[in-house]
Design a protein around this motif. Structure first.
Motif, short mmCIF file in Angstrom:
data_model
loop_
_atom_site.label_atom_id
_atom_site.label_comp_id
_atom_site.label_asym_id
_atom_site.label_seq_id
_atom_site.Cartn_x
_atom_site.Cartn_y
_atom_site.Cartn_z
N GLY A 36 0.25 -3.14 16.15
CA GLY A 36 0.51 -4.35 15.39
C GLY A 36 1.25 -5.39 16.23
O GLY A 36 1.94 -5.06 17.19
N LYS A 38 4.09 -7.56 16.98
CA LYS A 38 5.52 -7.59 16.66
C LYS A 38 6.13 -8.98 16.85
O LYS A 38 7.32 -9.16 16.68
N THR A 87 9.48 5.40 6.07
CA THR A 87 8.28 5.74 5.31
C THR A 87 7.78 7.17 5.53
O THR A 87 6.86 7.60 4.85
N SER A 132 -4.03 4.90 13.82
CA SER A 132 -5.10 4.19 13.11
C SER A 132 -6.35 5.06 13.05
O SER A 132 -6.60 5.88 13.94
N SER A 154 -1.11 6.35 3.66
CA SER A 154 -0.89 4.90 3.72
C SER A 154 0.50 4.63 3.18
O SER A 154 1.08 5.45 2.46
N ASN A 157 2.90 -1.40 0.49
CA ASN A 157 2.75 -2.76 1.01
C ASN A 157 1.88 -2.83 2.27
O ASN A 157 1.94 -3.82 2.99
N ASP A 158 1.12 -1.77 2.57
CA ASP A 158 0.20 -1.80 3.71
C ASP A 158 -1.03 -0.98 3.32
O ASP A 158 -0.96 0.25 3.23
N PRO A 159 -2.15 -1.63 3.10
CA PRO A 159 -3.33 -0.91 2.62
C PRO A 159 -4.02 -0.06 3.70
O PRO A 159 -4.87 0.76 3.38
N GLU A 160 -3.64 -0.22 4.98
CA GLU A 160 -4.33 0.51 6.04
C GLU A 160 -4.12 2.01 5.90
O GLU A 160 -3.00 2.49 5.74
N GLU A 161 -5.22 2.73 5.96
CA GLU A 161 -5.17 4.19 5.92
C GLU A 161 -4.97 4.70 7.36
O GLU A 161 -5.62 4.23 8.28
#
Length: 169
Positions: A36, A38, A87, A132, A154, A157-161
């Protein structure tokens, strides 16, 4: 401070003197794609990233992301270490290398040493890893260091699996 040594590498704490390297690494296309953006665009941003990320984690937990440098020439080539994310229940291993040093075994060498260090020196019973779905290189490396694929995850607040791997002792 040196944390680990392998045949070809030294893993040590990052310092603000490593800002130029961090600036380069965090703007690599593979970092931005798989980890990602930053927002690190200047040396000052890179120093702040080091201070609020790795240095903060070292002081709070005694571990974090370490600078990976080749013994020969003390050339910085990447980062590898353990993180504790809010998380995830357990610490996870993370790594990233400049593209010109990928596919030369440095990731395997540093990640396997870090995993062993986490279990044997830090007495972590369970170490996780996330990647990812399309980061096949990282997935293969995690399997090569004997981490087991557990499924997908996941975060709020972040839909990425993401793929979730684990190593337990």
């Amino acid at each position: 401070m040196k944390v680990l040594e392998t045949d070809r590498l030294i893993l040590r704490w990052l310092t603000t003197d490593d800002a130029a390297f961090i600036l380069e690494l965090l703007n690599e296309p593979s970092w931005i794609r798989y980890i990602g953006d930053k927002g690190v665009r200047t040396l000052e941003d890179a120093k702040n990233y080091i201070l609020t990320g790795p240095l903060n984690m070292y002081s709070q937990l005694g571990f974090g992301l370490y600078l990976v440098e080749r013994k020969q020439g003390k050339t910085p080539i990447g980062i590898c270490g353990l993180l504790k994310r809010d998380t995830l229940e357990n610490p996870d291993i993370g790594f990233a290398f400049l593209s010109r040093y990928q596919t030369q075994g440095y990731g395997f060498e540093s990640a396997s040493a870090t995993l062993k260090y986490g279990h044997e020196q830090l007495h972590l019973k369970r170490i996780l890893a996330i990647t990812s779905m399309d980061n096949h290189g990282s997935s293969k490396l995690l399997e090569k260091i004997m981490m087991k694929f557990e499924g997908t995850i996941s975060f709020p607040n972040d839909p990425e699996e993401l793929k979730l791997f684990a190593s337990e002792i």
